[in-house]
Write a protein that holds these residues in place. Structure first.
Motif, PDB file in Angstrom:
ATOM      1  N   THR A  98      -3.645  15.451  -9.549  1.00 45.49           N
ATOM      2  CA  THR A  98      -3.158  16.633 -10.261  1.00 45.49           C
ATOM      3  C   THR A  98      -1.792  17.065  -9.741  1.00 45.49           C
ATOM      4  N   VAL A  99      -1.637  17.092  -8.415  1.00 44.89           N
ATOM      5  CA  VAL A  99      -0.345  17.465  -7.822  1.00 44.89           C
ATOM      6  C   VAL A  99       0.754  16.530  -8.330  1.00 44.89           C
ATOM      7  N   MET A 100       0.494  15.230  -8.328  1.00 48.30           N
ATOM      8  CA  MET A 100       1.511  14.272  -8.746  1.00 48.30           C
ATOM      9  C   MET A 100       1.785  14.385 -10.241  1.00 48.30           C
ATOM     10  N   MET A 101       0.739  14.592 -11.041  1.00 50.22           N
ATOM     11  CA  MET A 101       0.920  14.736 -12.490  1.00 50.22           C
ATOM     12  C   MET A 101       1.758  15.972 -12.805  1.00 50.22           C
ATOM     13  N   LYS A 102       1.407  17.116 -12.216  1.00 54.28           N
ATOM     14  CA  LYS A 102       2.143  18.350 -12.496  1.00 54.28           C
ATOM     15  C   LYS A 102       3.608  18.221 -12.071  1.00 54.28           C
ATOM     16  N   THR A 103       3.828  17.554 -10.951  1.00 56.94           N
ATOM     17  CA  THR A 103       5.196  17.389 -10.444  1.00 56.94           C
ATOM     18  C   THR A 103       6.019  16.512 -11.376  1.00 56.94           C
ATOM     19  N   LEU A 104       5.471  15.349 -11.729  1.00 57.89           N
ATOM     20  CA  LEU A 104       6.219  14.418 -12.575  1.00 57.89           C
ATOM     21  C   LEU A 104       6.422  14.988 -13.975  1.00 57.89           C
ATOM     22  N   GLU A 105       5.435  15.695 -14.502  1.00 63.74           N
ATOM     23  CA  GLU A 105       5.598  16.319 -15.823  1.00 63.74           C
ATOM     24  C   GLU A 105       6.699  17.367 -15.787  1.00 63.74           C
ATOM     25  N   SER A 106       6.754  18.128 -14.661  1.00 64.65           N
ATOM     26  CA  SER A 106       7.791  19.165 -14.551  1.00 64.65           C
ATOM     27  C   SER A 106       9.189  18.565 -14.496  1.00 64.65           C
ATOM     28  N   LEU A 107       9.274  17.293 -14.078  1.00 63.58           N
ATOM     29  CA  LEU A 107      10.562  16.597 -14.000  1.00 63.58           C
ATOM     30  C   LEU A 107      10.885  15.844 -15.285  1.00 63.58           C
ATOM     31  N   GLY A 108       9.987  15.927 -16.267  1.00 64.62           N
ATOM     32  CA  GLY A 108      10.234  15.289 -17.557  1.00 64.62           C
ATOM     33  C   GLY A 108       9.843  13.825 -17.615  1.00 64.62           C
ATOM     34  N   ALA A 109       9.005  13.371 -16.708  1.00 61.48           N
ATOM     35  CA  ALA A 109       8.615  11.959 -16.677  1.00 61.48           C
ATOM     36  C   ALA A 109       7.617  11.642 -17.777  1.00 61.48           C
ATOM     37  N   ASP A 110       7.620  10.396 -18.208  1.00 59.07           N
ATOM     38  CA  ASP A 110       6.584   9.856 -19.103  1.00 59.07           C
ATOM     39  C   ASP A 110       5.474   9.354 -18.178  1.00 59.07           C
ATOM     40  N   VAL A 111       4.427  10.156 -18.007  1.00 62.01           N
ATOM     41  CA  VAL A 111       3.440   9.858 -16.973  1.00 62.01           C
ATOM     42  C   VAL A 111       2.013   9.944 -17.508  1.00 62.01           C
ATOM     43  N   ILE A 112       1.196   9.022 -17.067  1.00 62.83           N
ATOM     44  CA  ILE A 112      -0.242   9.050 -17.344  1.00 62.83           C
ATOM     45  C   ILE A 112      -0.965   8.926 -16.004  1.00 62.83           C
ATOM     46  N   PHE A 113      -2.287   9.132 -16.032  1.00 66.67           N
ATOM     47  CA  PHE A 113      -3.048   8.920 -14.798  1.00 66.67           C
ATOM     48  C   PHE A 113      -4.286   8.097 -15.107  1.00 66.67           C
ATOM     49  N   LYS A 114      -4.750   7.416 -14.104  1.00 65.28           N
ATOM     50  CA  LYS A 114      -6.018   6.695 -14.186  1.00 65.28           C
ATOM     51  C   LYS A 114      -6.778   6.901 -12.875  1.00 65.28           C
ATOM     52  N   ILE A 115      -8.079   7.065 -13.017  1.00 65.12           N
ATOM     53  CA  ILE A 115      -8.967   7.191 -11.859  1.00 65.12           C
ATOM     54  C   ILE A 115      -9.978   6.051 -11.944  1.00 65.12           C
ATOM     55  N   PRO A 116     -10.164   5.283 -10.875  1.00 69.14           N
ATOM     56  CA  PRO A 116     -11.146   4.199 -10.943  1.00 69.14           C
ATOM     57  C   PRO A 116     -12.557   4.731 -11.143  1.00 69.14           C
ATOM     58  N   ASN A 117     -13.377   3.917 -11.793  1.00 65.67           N
ATOM     59  CA  ASN A 117     -14.798   4.220 -11.921  1.00 65.67           C
ATOM     60  C   ASN A 117     -15.508   3.596 -10.720  1.00 65.67           C
ATOM     61  N   ARG A 118     -16.211   4.418  -9.986  1.00 61.53           N
ATOM     62  CA  ARG A 118     -16.868   3.978  -8.761  1.00 61.53           C
ATOM     63  C   ARG A 118     -17.783   2.776  -9.011  1.00 61.53           C
ATOM     64  N   PHE A 119     -18.438   2.761 -10.168  1.00 61.52           N
ATOM     65  CA  PHE A 119     -19.444   1.732 -10.451  1.00 61.52           C
ATOM     66  C   PHE A 119     -18.821   0.451 -11.001  1.00 61.52           C
ATOM     67  N   ILE A 120     -17.686   0.591 -11.671  1.00 56.73           N
ATOM     68  CA  ILE A 120     -17.035  -0.577 -12.274  1.00 56.73           C
ATOM     69  C   ILE A 120     -15.962  -1.143 -11.344  1.00 56.73           C
ATOM     70  N   ASP A 121     -15.142  -0.244 -10.792  1.00 57.85           N
ATOM     71  CA  ASP A 121     -13.959  -0.676 -10.052  1.00 57.85           C
ATOM     72  C   ASP A 121     -14.130  -0.632  -8.542  1.00 57.85           C
ATOM     73  N   GLY A 122     -15.077   0.177  -8.082  1.00 58.85           N
ATOM     74  CA  GLY A 122     -15.214   0.330  -6.641  1.00 58.85           C
ATOM     75  C   GLY A 122     -14.102   1.194  -6.081  1.00 58.85           C
ATOM     76  N   TYR A 123     -13.978   1.170  -4.758  1.00 57.24           N
ATOM     77  CA  TYR A 123     -12.985   2.009  -4.097  1.00 57.24           C
ATOM     78  C   TYR A 123     -11.609   1.341  -4.114  1.00 57.24           C
ATOM     79  N   GLY A 124     -10.559   2.187  -4.290  1.00 57.40           N
ATOM     80  CA  GLY A 124      -9.187   1.706  -4.152  1.00 57.40           C
ATOM     81  C   GLY A 124      -8.620   1.105  -5.422  1.00 57.40           C
ATOM     82  N   PRO A 125      -7.508   0.395  -5.281  1.00 52.32           N
ATOM     83  CA  PRO A 125      -6.840  -0.196  -6.446  1.00 52.32           C
ATOM     84  C   PRO A 125      -7.753  -1.152  -7.219  1.00 52.32           C
ATOM     85  N   SER A 126      -7.560  -1.176  -8.526  1.00 53.09           N
ATOM     86  CA  SER A 126      -8.400  -1.997  -9.405  1.00 53.09           C
ATOM     87  C   SER A 126      -7.515  -2.897 -10.270  1.00 53.09           C
TER      88      SER A 126
END
Length: 784
Positions: A98-126
């Protein structure tokens, strides 16, 4: 004796230092004692701690790579490149995102977010989500609260042609990912002076650098993630949390209002405990059971009805999570008890098919609390033949480093000294158990397997008041690195005790020290009511709180633990029904002893444990911490021998007597004289036939008449022929005390007076005078 559940480590703060801080800082003595016990030895350091300000916040550009990050992000914004913020599914990850999204949006960035699914992706980068991001046109990935251990996945993203910036705070491995930029406060070559930032703290630093000034409006997010992730609440984190709590107490955030609504919390009363025990679990719950994205949406939305609907969903997820945790915990305890191998330094590794991996960390924490062993709880995926789970540790066993020693069979793991997550092939399960247990034997001692509780302040009861308790808020926020103080009140009397609660599983005490009285509550400690004997002085540790009822405020102690080294006498005399006193006795630690073989069968019908005949107990040298004396001995010497047998920590005195002679007493010499004169005149008396009439005539009990008749028989004054007393000829003069029956009855009355009918204080004094030092060598003792 009452054994404490933990090892108490009591700090005894220097009184001169306490007085100096108390006067220089104008704070209550209790506050000064806490500060001194926490290592503050001069006024300036204590002042800086109490009044942490924005001046204590470090320049974000002290973090290695921050200049490069700002340049790369600005380049992406200028080129209108799509940026993806890649977060994590816990409260720290959600607030970081949320902190990163609000910051980048305030700077006018084209930004999306993704959160891994614990059951599909496990912990960390996917790799799945990185591929998805690439397909959606993402050019730059910024990870928050994860990424430092994602070597393979970040390489995959780079091979796709995306740039990757890792921002993380988790324990780095020996090898770092080939990201373009890594922002991490704990790397070996870092110049950043504070390594304890949470993931959201690192994200906030990035936001600060990108915007060019501190985004103070985001303090509340930093506070939530920092508290929920259990990082040290010192240094910068203390400032962030203080400011974030103040912000929430006067919030216009629809997310905080919604969370307070579903948690039943007054917004003005929000504090670190609200966040840790109310908000945090609800935010975490959604990621534990499914997609965590709604957590981010809650903090991004400005629409109150939508925020409330998400908060209600989080609340329901939390209830569902609680039920799942209870079920898995119960099943895990059953498996552990079946294996029955928790002996010496050991690591608990327990798992089962289909256990929800989202709650296994919570289950592991509960098992550590119960068994105090490093614990790994796993869910088995039998189709993929993989084990996946969470670990929680104890002091002395660095979980991350110990797991790292096994990266050949645990290829995927990450975490901290006290907590970690992992995935490994199921075929390695037994090898993991063997290796970790061998490692535990090297780094843990028997002493370390008993939990330690650090006690900041021993207090006199007259130091405790509503004012002194209120003053402790100056030391807040409390948490990791600066825990809530634990207080100790030593060697005090308990005025009243009663069990409370519908299940009678809580206890309420009134503690007394001189003229001062303090209420104390022990939740879940109802058994303590059965462990405190009258006149015992105890020491208690716990938290101090203010209880407000009908407008009246009173201090009270919330009991965490209690102990006494005094031996204790429990008076259960006169309670004839065994089922009334038996539940109050810890039977597994108690010997039940009888002096009379005939009465043993009576007690065995009620007591499942073995009932020992006294002579067998002594001959076989059987011992325990506690003893229950079931019946009255025929001679006090037998009871003295029982006391010499062992230094009993508790004695339960029942002293059951089939027939009591105390209240009948000994007939007077006048009674004996009258009865002898009566027999002399009649020469014979049909005792069996006419005892009732004589009893009615004299007002004596039939038992008294029978007893006097027995005394005359033993003195050879009379003989008994078919139930009739016949006066003997030529009677020699004898004293009544020469009759064995008279002597025994006099002794029995004296014994009953000392043991059965004496006031408690007198009975305890009798025991005190006769308790002996243990003389039997330990190797010759046989314990039940």
């Amino acid at each position: 004796m009452i054994q404490s559940q933990k090892r108490w480590r009591i700090s005894r703060p220097d009184e001169q230092l306490v007085s100096a801080l108390e006067q220089a800082l104008n704070i209550q003595k209790v506050c000064a004692k806490v500060l001194v016990s926490r290592g503050f030895e001069n006024v300036e350091d204590a002042k800086n701690f109490l009044h942490v300000t924005e001046e204590h916040i470090h320049n974000p550009f002290l973090l290695n790579g921050m200049d490069d990050l700002v340049e790369r992000v600005q380049q992406a914004i200028d080129a209108e490149e799509r940026i993806m913020v890649y977060g994590d599914y816990d409260a720290d990850g959600i607030t970081s995102t949320t902190v990163m999204m609000k910051t980048l949006e305030s700077l006018g960035a084209d930004v999306i977010f993704k959160i891994p699914n614990r059951f599909i992706d496990g912990y960390g980068p996917s790799e799945r989500l990185f591929q998805e991001a690439f397909d959606e046109g993402v050019k730059l990935i910024i990870t928050v609260d994860n990424g430092i251990s994602g070597l393979k996945q970040i390489q995959f993203a780079k091979e796709l042609g995306m740039d990757v910036i890792v921002t993380d705070h988790h324990e780095p491995g020996e090898e770092l990912p080939i990201a373009d930029i890594i922002i991490h406060p704990g790397l070996k070559d870092t110049t950043y002076p504070f390594p304890h930032l949470a993931g959201v703290g690192v994200a906030f630093k990035v936001a600060h650098a990108l915007i060019g000034e501190m985004p103070k409006e985001l303090f509340y997010l930093v506070a939530i993630g920092t508290i929920a992730d259990l990082v040290s609440l010192t240094g910068e984190n203390r400032y962030f949390v203080q400011q974030g709590i103040k912000q929430m107490q006067r919030t216009d955030s629809v997310a905080i209002e919604a969370l307070a609504n579903v948690s039943g919390v007054e917004i003005s009363a929000i504090n670190e405990e609200t966040i840790g025990f109310m908000f945090g679990p609800r935010i975490n719950a959604v990621g534990r059971l499914g997609e965590a994205a709604p957590g981010v949406e809650l903090f991004l939305t400005e629409e109150s009805n939508y925020a409330l609907s998400i908060a209600n969903m989080l609340n329901e997820k939390n209830k569902e999570r609680q039920a799942i945790v209870k079920q898995i915990t119960d099943e895990a305890i059953e498996l552990i008890e079946q294996e029955n191998n928790i002996q010496g330094p050991s690591v608990i590794v327990v798992g089962k098919k289909d256990w929800n991996p989202g709650v296994l960390g919570i289950v592991a924490s509960k098992l550590v609390e119960k068994y105090y062993r490093p614990t790994i709880v796993l869910g088995f995926d039998e189709e993929k033949q993989m084990a996946k789970g969470s670990a929680r540790s104890i002091e002395g066993f660095h979980m991350y480093k110990e797991l790292a020693k096994n990266n050949d069979i645990i290829p995927h793991f990450g975490g901290h000294p006290m907590a970690a997550g992992m995935t490994f092939p199921l075929e390695h399960l037994e090898e993991v158990k063997v290796r970790l247990n061998d490692q535990a034997k090297v780094c843990l001692t028997e002493e370390q397997l008993v939990p330690v509780i650090l006690i900041d302040v021993p207090l006199e009861m007259d130091e405790i008041s509503t004012e002194s308790i209120d003053s402790l808020r100056k030391l807040a926020p409390f948490g990791m690195g600066f825990a809530k103080p634990v207080y100790c009140i030593e060697n005090i009397e308990v005025g009243s005790i009663r069990k409370i609660g519908s299940a009678q599983n809580h206890v309420k005490l009134e503690l007394k020290q001189g003229a001062t009285v303090l209420d104390a509550i022990g939740f879940g400690k109802g058994d303590l009511a059965d462990e405190i004997a009258p006149a015992t002085k105890l020491s208690f540790i716990g938290d101090l709180q203010i209880n407000e009822w009908n407008g009246r405020k009173k201090p009270q102690l919330m009991i965490q633990d209690a102990r006494t080294n005094e031996w204790q006498l429990f008076d259960i005399r006169g309670i004839r029904q065994v089922n009334r006193w038996l539940p109050t006795i810890p039977v597994g630690q108690t010997i039940f002893v009888s002096f009379d073989e005939a009465s043993i069968s009576h007690f065995r019908s009620f007591i499942q444990e073995k009932v020992w005949l006294f002579k067998d107990l002594v001959e076989q040298r059987i011992y325990a911490d506690f003893v229950t004396v079931l019946d009255l001995p025929s001679d006090e010497k037998l009871l003295v021998q029982l006391l010499e047998h062992h230094q009993w920590k508790r004695i339960y005195a029942h002293f059951y007597a089939t027939e009591s002679t105390y209240f009948e007493g000994l007939p007077t010499r006048e009674q004996f004289k009258w009865y002898f004169s009566f027999l002399t005149k009649r020469k014979t008396f049909a005792l069996k036939q006419h005892v009732h009439e004589l009893s009615k005539h004299t007002g004596w009990s039939q038992g008294t008449i029978n007893f006097m008749s027995k005394v005359f028989f033993e003195l050879n004054f009379v003989r008994i022929e078919g139930g009739t007393l016949v006066l003997n000829d030529n009677i020699a003069k004898k004293d009544l005390s020469e009759a064995p029956a008279y002597h025994q009855r006099a002794k029995q009355i004296e014994l009953e007076q000392k043991l059965l009918y004496a006031p408690y204080i007198e009975l305890k004094q009798w025991f005190e005078e006769r308790k002996a030092v243990q003389t039997v060598p330990e190797e010759e003792q046989k314990w039940i």
